[in-house]
Design an enzyme around this catalytic site. Structure first.
Site, PDB file in Angstrom:
ATOM      1  N   ASP A  82       0.394  -9.788  -3.932  1.00 52.53           N
ATOM      2  CA  ASP A  82       0.996 -10.837  -2.847  1.00 52.53           C
ATOM      3  C   ASP A  82       1.526 -12.394  -3.219  1.00 52.53           C
ATOM      4  OD1 ASP A  82      -1.880 -11.845  -2.713  1.00 52.53           O
ATOM      5  OD2 ASP A  82      -3.059 -11.323  -1.714  1.00 52.53           O
ATOM      6  N   HIS A 411       1.424  -2.603  -7.932  1.00 55.52           N
ATOM      7  CA  HIS A 411       1.194  -3.254  -6.891  1.00 55.52           C
ATOM      8  C   HIS A 411       1.214  -4.838  -6.616  1.00 55.52           C
ATOM      9  CE1 HIS A 411      -0.298  -3.182  -2.660  1.00 55.52           C
ATOM     10  NE2 HIS A 411      -0.581  -4.264  -2.886  1.00 55.52           N
ATOM     11  N   ASP A 462      -1.643   6.974  -9.570  1.00 51.38           N
ATOM     12  CA  ASP A 462      -0.233   5.599  -9.953  1.00 51.38           C
ATOM     13  C   ASP A 462       0.289   5.892  -8.643  1.00 51.38           C
ATOM     14  OD1 ASP A 462       1.144   4.400 -10.629  1.00 51.38           O
ATOM     15  OD2 ASP A 462       1.888   6.169 -12.500  1.00 51.38           O
ATOM     16  N   GLU A 471      -3.029  -3.115  -8.080  1.00 50.11           N
ATOM     17  CA  GLU A 471      -2.939  -3.895  -7.927  1.00 50.11           C
ATOM     18  C   GLU A 471      -3.068  -4.995  -9.324  1.00 50.11           C
ATOM     19  OE1 GLU A 471      -3.346  -6.985  -4.359  1.00 50.11           O
ATOM     20  OE2 GLU A 471      -3.938  -5.974  -4.443  1.00 50.11           O
TER      21      GLU A 471
END
Length: 811
Positions: A82, A411, A462, A471
Site C-alpha cells: 500500500d 500484492h 497464488d 503481500e
C-alpha cells in the site's frame, strides 16, 4: 547510473519480461547454491522501490518517480503493498537493517554492497529522525480508508486521492506510544554505531536524538493512543499493560553498546527483566513466538546476553532456537509437510527469516564456543533459507527475482502498474467481461521482495487478494536482509554486475482507440479514446492532443475548398471548463505529404492531466468528433466530394466495432504529449518512440547516479523523432580499428546515448532516419549480424559505463 533516463530510449524495444512463473519447477533435493550477495543486492532494491517523496539521485528503480512530495514528513518507506507510512514499521525495519549491518559490516563491505546498504539504511533513519516532534512523534501518514480501497501507482496516488475529495498534503497523526518511540531510539542508536568512525557529525546527531527518545519512551511506559496504526499494527494484542518492555530493553542494550554507560544495563536489571514476558501459565521467560514488529523480546534477550555474557540469558536464547528447531520444554513451532518452520498464517516467511537472523547472530557471538549448537542452528538456518529460495515441494522461490520459479502474483500496488481498477484480475486470476479487455499482467518485477509464504499444509494461494501469502512489506524484508549479511560473512557471494535490469514497457503507455460513430455522404463521425496507461513510471502531462489525418483530394476535385470542411466535437466525457474537455483545435495542412492533399484535425485537451492511470473512468478520455462538408453548396449537392476510404486515420475504424478491445487501437490516429509524438505513425512514416515524453522528450546521457524523474509539464517544440544533426564536423573514428568506432552509430566520433537513439530511429523509420554505411558498421555491436534493438541496449550500457567500449563488438 541514470536508469530512469535510459528507460525513455529503451522503451522502443518493449518486451514482456514476465515474472519467471513459466520456468520449470525446481526439483532440488540437495542444499541450494545461493548467491547471497545477489539476494542482498535485490533485497536492497526492494527498499528503493518502497521509497516515498522526492527520490534520491541514487535510487536505481527505473520505473519509480517522485510521489507524495507534500507529506508532513517527506521521504521514508511505504509500508507494504500500500502507500501508508507507519513510523512503527519504518523504525522497526531500520532497526533490524541496522543490526544486520552493524554485526556484519566487514562482510557487506567485502561483498561490495556496503555503500548501497548504507544509503538505504540512512534513508530510513533520516525519516525516523524527522518523525520526532519533541514531545510526540508522527504515527501514521496517509488516509487508511482511501489507501486500502484504491489500487494504483504511487506516482499518481495524490491525483486520485484529491479527485476523491482528499487533500494534499495527506493526513497524519501524532502519538506518544512507547513501543514506537523506543524503536526509533534503537534504530538511531544503531545508526550511530555504524557511522561513528566515518561520519561522526551524523552519528552524533543520531545518538543525541536516540538518547532523548529513549528517555521519553522510558518515562511514558504506555502503548495507549496508537492512532491510525492500531488498526493495522496493534501492539497490545497480548492485552498486557507492559507490552512495551521488550522494546525498551532492546533500546537500552543498543544505547549501552553506543555509550558504554552502565546505567542502561542497570535499568534492564531493575525495571525490565522483572516484567519480561513469560510463557502462559508459567514462570518460564517467554521463548516461543518469534521476532517481529510486535515482539522483540528475543532480540532483547540476545543483545543482553551479548552485553553481559550471563549464562541464564545465553540459555534463554538457546531455548528460543530449540523451540524453532527440535522443540523445548514440550513446545515446538509448527512445520509444513515439506519442512518450512511455520509460525503463523500471516507472513510465515517473515517469521522464519527473522529467526534465522537471530540464530546466525547468536551462533557468531554468544554461542560461538558451543560447536554442537552452532552446527545445529547453522544447518537449520541453511535449510530454511533453501526452502525460501525454492527447495520445497512446490519448487517455488518466495524471493521475487531469485530461484527458478516465482509466484505469479504479488500484492503490491505500484508493481502492478494497474491503470483500470481491475486489480483482482492481475495474474490472470479474473476473467474480463465479454466484449471487454483489461490489464491482467503485472507491469514490473519486484526484485528482492520476500512474499508472505505458504499455508500450514505447504500449499500456496497464488492470488493477488490473498495478501497474507502474496503481500510484501518493509518489515518482512528486514530480518531477511540481516540474515543475508550473516550468510555472506560465511559463504561470500558476488553481486550481479548488470543489476538492476533496465525495464522496458510491456505495453504501449499512450494509445488511441477509435470506432465509427456514424458516416454519410458528407461526414465521418468517430468515437475516440485517448488513453494513459503509463507505468515506467506512471505519469501525467498537461499538454496532450491527438490528430486525425484525412485526404482532401475528392473535396478539391469537386471544386470545394479547405474552408468548406468542418471539424467539431460532439458528445464527450467531460464538459466544457473541465480539465478533460477536448477542444476541436482546427484543421491543419500536414507538411509531410508532398502532394499537399493530407490534412489533419486536432483534438487538444484543456488539461491532459485529467487522463491518468488511476482508474476505470480516468485512464481514458472519450471524445466523439465529426469531420464533414456541407450537404450542398449554393443548392448544388456535394455528392461524391467526401470519401474517407483513402484517409490515413480512417484505416481500421470501420472494422472496429468495440472500443473496449484492442481491435479498436488505431495507430494512424497519432497522439502527442508536449508536442512529442508518443503514439502512432504519421502519414510520412514518422513513428512514435515509446518513452520519448520522459524528460521533456530529450534523451539525456546517463550519469553514475539516478536523478528523480518527475514528469515535466513544460512544452518542447522539437520532437525526439527528428534526428539530431551534429553541431561539429564529424571526426574520423578513433577506435581499435582505423575506420570502425564501434557504437558510434551517428559517426560523430564519440559513443553516447545519442548513438542508441539513432539506432532506434533507424529501426523505426529506416527511410527517413537511415544510418550511413559506416554508421551501420559501427552500430552492429551485440555480437549478432544486423542492426537490432539489442545493439541500442549495448550502446546505452557503454554510455552508462556498464560495458567498456573497447569490448565491442560483443562476442
Amino acid at each position: 547510473m541514470n536508469f530512469k533516463k535510459i528507460t525513455s530510449a529503451l522503451s522502443a524495444m518493449a518486451v514482456s519480461a514476465g515474472m519467471l512463473s513459466a520456468l520449470p519447477t525446481a526439483q532440488s533435493s540437495a542444499a541450494l547454491d545461493i548467491n547471497y550477495a545477489e539476494a542482498l543486492q535485490k533485497s536492497l532494491f526492494f527498499y528503493e522501490v518502497q521509497q516515498a517523496g522526492v527520490l534520491p539521485e541514487w535510487n536505481q528503480v527505473s520505473w519509480r518517480a517522485d510521489s507524495m512530495e507534500n507529506d508532513e514528513v517527506p521521504g521514508g518507506w511505504f509500508d507494504a503493498g500500500d502507500h501508508l507510512k507507519f513510523t512503527l514499521t519504518n523504525a522497526y525495519s531500520a532497526m533490524i537493517l541496522g543490526w544486520g549491518l552493524y554485526q556484519y559490516k566487514d562482510a557487506v563491505k567485502e561483498a561490495g554492497l556496503y555503500d548501497r546498504y548504507l544509503l538505504n539504511l540512512k534513508w530510513g533513519l533520516d525519516y525516523v529522525s524527522a518523525c520526532d516532534r519533541g514531545d510526540s512523534v508522527i504515527g501514521t501518514i496517509g488516509d487508511d480508508a482511501f489507501d486500502h480501497k484504491w489500487w494504483g501507482s504511487a506516482e499518481v496516488y495524490m491525483r486520485k486521492y484529491v479527485l476523491q475529495g482528499g487533500e494534499d498534503p495527506r493526513p497524519y497523526d501524532e502519538i506518544e506510544c512507547t513501543t514506537v518511540v523506543a524503536d526509533m531510539a534503537s534504530a538511531l542508536a544503531f545508526g550511530y554505531l555504524i557511522l561513528k568512525d566515518e561520519d561522526p557529525t551524523t552519528a552524533e546527531k543520531y545518538l543525541t536524538q536516540a538518547k532523548d527518545l529513549f528517555k521519553r519512551a522510558d518515562a511514558h511506559r504506555s502503548n495507549d493512543g496508537q492512532g491510525v496504526q492500531k488498526g493495522y499494527y496493534n501492539i497490545q494484542q497480548s492485552g498486557t499493560d507492559d507490552d512495551y518492555v521488550d522494546e525498551l530493553m532492546v533500546a537500552a542494550n543498543i544505547l549501552y553498546m553506543a555509550t558504554g554507560e552502565q546505567s542502561y544495563l542497570d535499568l534492564c536489571e531493575s525495571d525490565y527483566i522483572p516484567i519480561f514476558p513469560l510463557e502462559n501459565q508459567s514462570t518460564d521467560r517467554k521463548f516461543t513466538w518469534g521476532l517481529c514488529w510486535d515482539d522483540v523480546s528475543q532480540m532483547a534477550a540476545l543483545l543482553y546476553a551479548q552485553n553481559t555474557g550471563k549464562e541464564e540469558w545465553v540459555e534463554h536464547v538457546k531455548h528460543h532456537l530449540e523451540y524453532w528447531t527440535t522443540g523445548y520444554n514440550g513446545k515446538q513451532v509448527s512445520y509444513t509437510p515439506d519442512g518450512h518452520a511455520w509460525l503463523f498464517n500471516w507472513g510465515s516467511m517473515r517469521h522464519m527469516a527473522n529467526t534465522v537472523m537471530i540464530a546466525k547472530i547468536a551462533c557468531d557471538t554468544v554461542l560461538k564456543d558451543d560447536a554442537a549448537s552452532v552446527s545445529k542452528y547453522d544447518t537449520w538456518s541453511k535449510e530454511q533459507f533453501d526452502y525460501a529460495f525454492g527447495d520445497n515441494a512446490l519448487g517455488l522461490s518466495y524471493v521475487i527475482g531469485m530461484g527458478e520459479k516465482n509466484a505469479v502474483n504479488v500484492h503490491h500496488r505500484t508493481t502492478s502498474g494497474i491503470h483500470d481498477d481491475h486489480w483482482n484480475s492481475l495474474g490472470g486470476s479474473g476473467t474480463p467481461t465479454a466484449g471487454e479487455e483489461w490489464q491482467t499482467e503485472y507491469a514490473h518485477v519486484l526484485y528482492g521482495a520476500l512474499e508472505g509464504g505458504p499455508t500450514q499444509d505447504g500449499s500456496f494461494k497464488d492470488e493477488n487478494a490473498a495478501y497474507e501469502h502474496t503481500e510484501v512489506a518493509i518489515d518482512y524484508n528486514a530480518g531477511f536482509t540481516g540474515a543475508l549479511c550473516a550468510f555472506i560473512a560465511e559463504e561470500g557471494g558476488e553481486p550481479l554486475a548488470d543489476f538492476p535490469p533496465i525495464e522496458t514497457p510491456k505495453w504501449d503507455e499512450w494509445k488511441m482507440a477509435a470506432v465509427l460513430n456514424g458516416s454519410g455522404a458528407s461526414y465521418t463521425e468517430v468515437k475516440a479514446w485517448a488513453m494513459n496507461h503509463t507505468a515506467w513510471p506512471a505519469r501525467v502531462y498537461e499538454d496532450v492532443k491527438y490528430r486525425y489525418f484525412f485526404d482532401v483530394s475528392e473535396v478539391l476535385a469537386a471544386g470545394l475548398s479547405i474552408d468548406d470542411i468542418t471539424f467539431e466535437t460532439k458528445a464527450q466525457q467531460y464538459s466544457e471548463g473541465e480539465a478533460g474537455y477536448g477542444t476541436a483545435n482546427g484543421i491543419h495542412k500536414y507538411e509531410g505529404d508532398p502532394t499537399g492533399n493530407t490534412y489533419y484535425a486536432e483534438i487538444a485537451f484543456e488539461d491532459g492531466r485529467a487522463i491518468m492511470p488511476t482508474g476505470q473512468s480516468e485512464h481514458r478520455d472519450e471524445v466523439q468528433f465529426r469531420v464533414s462538408i456541407p450537404d450542398a453548396i449554393d443548392g448544388k449537392p456535394t455528392t461524391g466530394a467526401w470519401d474517407p476510404s483513402n484517409d490515413w486515420s480512417y484505416e481500421g475504424i470501420e472494422d472496429a466495432d468495440n472500443i473496449k478491445t484492442s481491435a479498436a487501437y488505431n495507430r494512424h490516429i497519432t497522439m502527442y504529449v508536449n508536442d512529442i509524438l508518443v503514439w502512432g505513425t504519421e502519414p510520412d512514416g514518422t513513428t512514435a518512440v515509446p518513452g520519448a515524453d520522459i524528460e521533456g522528450g530529450t534523451v539525456t546521457p546517463p550519469t553514475t547516479t539516478v536523478p528523480p524523474t518527475k514528469p515535466p509539464v513544460t512544452t518542447t517544440t522539437q520532437p525526439t523523432t527528428k534526428p539530431v544533426e551534429p553541431t561539429t564536423k564529424p571526426e574520423e573514428p578513433t577506435g581499435g580499428n582505423d575506420k570502425v568506432l564501434y557504437g558510434d552509430a551517428n559517426c560523430d566520433g564519440v559513443v553516447t546515448i545519442a548513438d542508441a537513439a539513432a539506432v532506434l530511429q533507424s529501426i523505426g523509420n529506416a527511410d527517413k532516419y537511415s544510418l550511413s554505411e559506416q554508421g551501420q558498421t559501427n552500430a552492429d555491436v551485440n555480437g549478432q549480424a544486423g542492426i537490432t534493438p539489442d545493439d541500442a541496449i549495448v550502446i546505452m550500457k557503454v554510455d552508462a559505463e556498464m560495458i567498456k567500449q573497447s569490448e565491442l563488438p560483443l562476442k
